[in-house]
Write a protein that holds these residues in place. Structure first.
Motif: not given
Length: 644
Positions: A234-237, A288-293, A346-347
């Motif tokens: 999920i996006s930061k927003s 299995h999605p993942a977003l970078n910072p 991760s962050q």
């Protein structure tokens, strides 16, 4: 067993399915076996197992039968049963496709049979395309895993149901979203043929306090369907969600399930119907999605063509308009011939993922590597116990030193996946590296030499890195634990020194004493004494030893620095063997020494070679005198007399 095993393992079995249509053989004569093959090709393992085992119990044996039985249980995380059938497979024929060395090893580890697991994992390693320097013993792997163990506290969450719960994704600081097979309402009796468990939906649990979550509720909107939904990013927003869903290929109910990643938007508190992404295709799985910072890359798992193994990790650039670019494979440092899955960034831009191809403790283990631009910084590391166990440990996510992990470890006799919370109490250590350090001093004054150059080369003389000593003559750097190196120390107006640095040591100390090169290089002086080196030969041998090669490099550097020097190479033997033989042997040694210097660029016109046999012994070890090997070795030497 766990319904979500389909989500975890559907990617890996796709390769097996591709082979089924061309291998009917004896099975083609049996309607039952044909039916079992159909179930297997559609990942309906429970139905396939029932038929295959009935055939096996009647005494029928074949490699294909045992492969499929082992695979059916392996893909469901039932390692006791997979061990049974893989053993039958290797009893029939020990020469199997290399992937079965890996699967059998992982199954053995998960059932506590560590020694036998080591044997099959070593066989797996020996059959993959890796440099010998990259191969580390199983014992060393276990030692390094142990060094990073004990850094976490972990606890099973109260939100777990009687069914399957796994795959946490952060929704800002407000809530978490995860997959669960809990109450399905009117569809609760509808089950997956993968493992005879209910289908998965996405649930949300509000964060009400530190380490405290509210009662989970199904997410609102049009995301959940009659098939599986799981693993979100999920996006930061908090307004865009990527998630995994299982689908039917071309709406053909007889085709295998495929996994795709969808994107949904939050509108008026509800998630919209998912949008199919361009990275999906009907012929392979994407999950299995993942977003970078920075949220400009989408990481994911796929078994698309061109990968390194059964399932690989990729990322796709995210364009400003939200579209996705061409997927990029994360490369051999991350991906193996086995299964890599469940990425999380991760962050701090650290990549965490689960793998059964890298050496671990059980089935899937969690691994860590730091992302650095388009590459990686440091080593790929197993995060250790208690995050990793003998079972499948997946979907690691972390933020501010705390996080969640999903595992089918059997804490209380259960074998379903549950979600665990954890806190990381100390940072991970790069146990694959050695600390290489030392001090460079002046041979006359014993004072430290500042700003000396330290060169680190591999055994093929390729330069790896260059550093300088500080004001105290001290240097320090990190090098790969499993590689040999040559370390050179040089400084203007000093003779150079180098040494061999052997792999397998966590702490490598190499001190250097450099002598002033301003000392007059006069005729009849032995350059070996000026440079404080000794060239030794093995008994009855004339070849250049590795330690001698390191010493000869100092002669090479001096001759290159002073191009007018000419030297006479004199070689000597000990007193063993007869005098005539030793005379010949010493000449061979002098000649091989000269040939080495020529091969390093020294002109043949500057060199002569002569053998002295045993005529110039340095001690009393003459004919008939009993001496130790060490005493004899002193006489097997070379000298480098300056003649001009």
């Amino acid at each position: 067993m766990e319904t979500h095993k389909m989500i975890k393992n559907i990617l890996a079995i796709a390769i097996v399915v591709m082979c089924l249509s061309s291998s009917s053989e004896i099975y083609g004569q049996s309607n039952k076996i044909k039916k079992a093959n159909e179930y297997f090709s559609k990942y309906s393992y429970m139905e396939a197992i029932e038929i295959y085992e009935a055939v096996a119990e009647k005494g029928f044996q074949s490699e294909e039968l045992f492969q499929r039985l082992g695979d059916s249980y392996y893909m469901n995380g039932k390692y006791e049963e997979s061990v049974k059938w893989y053993k039958e497979l290797f009893d029939i024929n020990s020469e199997q496709a290399n992937i079965y060395n890996l699967r059998y090893s992982q199954s053995l580890k998960a059932t506590g049979q560590k020694q036998l697991a080591k044997s099959y994992y070593d066989s797996f390693l020996s059959n993959i395309d890796r440099k010998s320097d990259d191969l580390i013993s199983v014992e060393r792997y276990l030692e390094m895993i142990e060094q990073n163990s004990g850094r976490y506290t972990i606890n099973k969450l109260s939100l777990n149901s009687d069914g399957i719960d796994f795959g946490v994704g952060y929704n800002g600081n407000e809530s978490i979203i995860f997959a669960s097979s809990r109450d399905q309402g009117v569809l609760r009796d509808r089950k997956s043929s993968w493992d005879n468990q209910p289908y998965l939906d996405l649930y949300e649990a509000k964060i009400i306090a530190a380490d405290s979550l509210d009662e989970p509720q199904k997410i609102k909107g049009k995301v959940n369907s009659k098939y599986h939904e799981s693993t979100v990013a999920i996006s930061k927003s908090g307004t865009t969600m990527y998630y995994t869903r299982s689908n039917k290929k071309n709406d053909n109910k007889n085709s295998p399930l495929k996994l795709k990643i969808y994107r949904s938007e939050l509108e008026k508190g509800k998630w919209t119907k998912g949008q199919d992404l361009t990275i999906n295709k009907a012929d392979f799985n994407t999950a299995h999605p993942a977003l970078n910072p920075e949220e400009d890359k989408l990481y994911f798992t796929s078994d698309r063509p061109g990968g390194e193994g059964q399932t690989d990790l990729y990322y796709a650039p995210i364009n400003e308009d939200g579209g996705l670019g061409i997927p990029v494979n994360l490369g051999k440092k991350v991906n193996t011939p086995g299964r890599e899955s469940f990425p999380f960034v991760s962050q701090e831009n650290a990549l965490y993922f689960s793998s059964d191809g890298h050496f671990g403790l059980g089935g899937y283990d969690v691994f860590y590597i730091k992302i650095d631009g388009q590459g990686y910084k440091g080593s790929l590391l197993n995060v250790g116990k208690p995050i990793n166990s003998l079972y499948d440990d997946v979907a690691y996510v972390t933020k501010d030193g705390k996080g969640y992990i999903s595992s089918n470890r059997s804490d209380d006799g259960e074998s379903y996946d549950n979600i665990y919370g954890f806190e990381e109490n100390s940072p991970i250590k790069d146990v694959y590296s050695s600390v290489l350090h030392g001090v460079v001093t002046d041979g006359t004054s014993n004072k430290p030499i500042a700003d000396a150059t330290i060169q680190i080369l591999d055994v093929d003389n390729n330069l790896i890195q260059v550093i300088k000593t500080d004001s105290e003559g001290f240097y320090k750097t990190n090098v790969a634990y499993h590689m040999d190196y040559i370390v050179k120390a040089t400084k203007d107006d000093y003779t150079g020194e180098d040494t061999f640095s052997a792999k397998g040591e966590s702490d490598r100390t190499h001190n250097f004493i450099l002598n002033s090169s301003k000392e007059s290089l006069e005729a009849n002086k032995d350059l070996a004494k000026i440079l404080n080196i000794i060239i030794y030969f093995d008994f009855d041998k004339s070849n250049i030893r590795p330690d001698a090669e390191v010493e000869l490099q100092k002669i090479v550097e001096t001759l290159k620095r002073y191009p007018n020097i000419k030297i006479a190479i004199g070689s000597h033997t000990d007193s063993r063997a007869n005098d005539a033989y030793n005379q010949v042997l010493s000449f061979k040694r002098a000649k091989s020494t000269m040939e080495y210097l020529i091969s390093e660029g020294v002109s043949e016109q500057r060199l002569t070679a002569k053998g002295y046999g045993e005529t110039q012994l340095l001690n009393n070890c003459s004919n008939g005198v009993s001496c130790t090997e060490k005493e004899h070795q002193k006489n097997r030497r070379s000298e480098f007399i300056i003649v001009e």
